[in-house]
Design a protein around this motif. Structure first.
Motif, short mmCIF file in Angstrom:
data_model
loop_
_atom_site.label_atom_id
_atom_site.label_comp_id
_atom_site.label_asym_id
_atom_site.label_seq_id
_atom_site.Cartn_x
_atom_site.Cartn_y
_atom_site.Cartn_z
N GLU A 71 0.83 -1.19 0.00
CA GLU A 71 0.00 0.00 0.00
C GLU A 71 0.88 1.25 0.00
O GLU A 71 1.94 1.28 0.61
CB GLU A 71 -0.90 0.02 1.25
CG GLU A 71 -1.84 -1.16 1.35
CD GLU A 71 -2.85 -1.20 0.22
OE1 GLU A 71 -3.31 -0.11 -0.20
OE2 GLU A 71 -3.19 -2.30 -0.25
N VAL A 72 0.42 2.29 -0.68
CA VAL A 72 1.13 3.57 -0.71
C VAL A 72 0.43 4.54 0.25
O VAL A 72 -0.80 4.54 0.36
CB VAL A 72 1.17 4.15 -2.14
CG1 VAL A 72 1.82 5.53 -2.16
CG2 VAL A 72 1.93 3.20 -3.06
N VAL A 134 6.07 2.57 0.01
CA VAL A 134 5.24 1.38 -0.05
C VAL A 134 5.23 0.74 1.32
O VAL A 134 6.30 0.54 1.93
CB VAL A 134 5.76 0.39 -1.11
CG1 VAL A 134 4.93 -0.89 -1.11
CG2 VAL A 134 5.75 1.03 -2.50
#
Length: 244
Positions: A71-72, A134
């Protein structure tokens, strides 16, 4: 058409249209692209796996990089992105990245989008923030979007990282001082480096606002849109607050 041919536009590109194609990311190439590919190849030889691998260019002339799963940290921050574990892991990852570039920073001064900042010590990422990291759960495991990377001092990169991760300025919370110390501890910064990084926050934001204005004046629609939505005013407000 196979799944490997489908282009999925990735959120948060901001300045460029970035798409995922299978296990790769495609983005518009620039004059600085050869240096970015060279940097990624070098990082692999140094055992640093927190940046994408380089896969050259595609038939459309776009840069092709490895897609890092996870996930960012886009806004609004989730509890994981805002947590102490993320802060500490980001500091450690940034130190590992910097250390992996010390042997080439001085000799790779040219060919980047932005000019080198003296004294050159490392290859600065120049945009270390949750939106370019990330996450694997609560931990930062990768850095992305190296478009504005360039040689410079550790403090220059640390300045923007602490501004974003602690955070500092108008977004600072009641634990800002504690979180700042945690980030520095995770990075392994000595006292002179801590002082230099704190002192570089306002100059680093000034460099950013100058870049935004110049790009918008040159016709860059993305930066013009950023200014129109208030990003420039936000940075100017924080510069005044942090200068006081």
């Amino acid at each position: 058409m196979t799944d490997q041919d489908v282009e999925e536009e990735l959120a948060g590109g901001g300045v460029n249209r970035v798409v995922r194609v299978g296990a790769t990311v495609r983005r518009p190439a620039g004059a600085w692209s050869p240096r970015i590919h060279q940097l990624f190849e070098h990082l692999q030889t140094r055992g640093f796996t927190g940046a994408p691998r380089s896969f050259g260019t595609d038939a459309l002339g776009r840069d092709v990089f490895e897609f890092l799963p996870g996930e960012v940290g886009h806004d609004p921050w989730t509890p994981a992105v805002a947590g102490d574990a993320a802060l500490v892991s980001a500091g450690r990852l940034l130190r590992a990245y910097h250390d992996a570039t010390t042997d080439v920073a001085a000799s790779w001064r040219d060919g980047w989008q932005k000019p080198a900042v003296e004294p050159v010590e490392v290859i600065c990422h120049n945009d270390v923030a949750p939106y370019n990291c990330v996450y694997d759960g609560e931990r930062v495991v990768g850095l992305i979007d190296f478009d504005v990377a360039a040689p410079g001092p550790r403090a220059w990169d640390l300045a923007y990282a602490i501004y974003r991760f602690v955070p500092l300025g108008s977004a600072a919370g009641p634990r800002a001082g504690e979180r700042l110390a945690m980030f520095f501890d995770a990075y392994g910064a000595d006292e002179p480096l801590r002082r230099a990084a704190r002192a570089a926050v306002v100059p680093r934001l000034r460099d950013l606002t100058d870049h935004m204005r110049a790009a918008a004046a040159a016709g860059d629609e993305a930066f013009a849109a950023h200014i129109a939505r208030g990003d420039l005013d936000h940075y100017l407000k924080d510069m005044a607050l942090l200068s006081g």
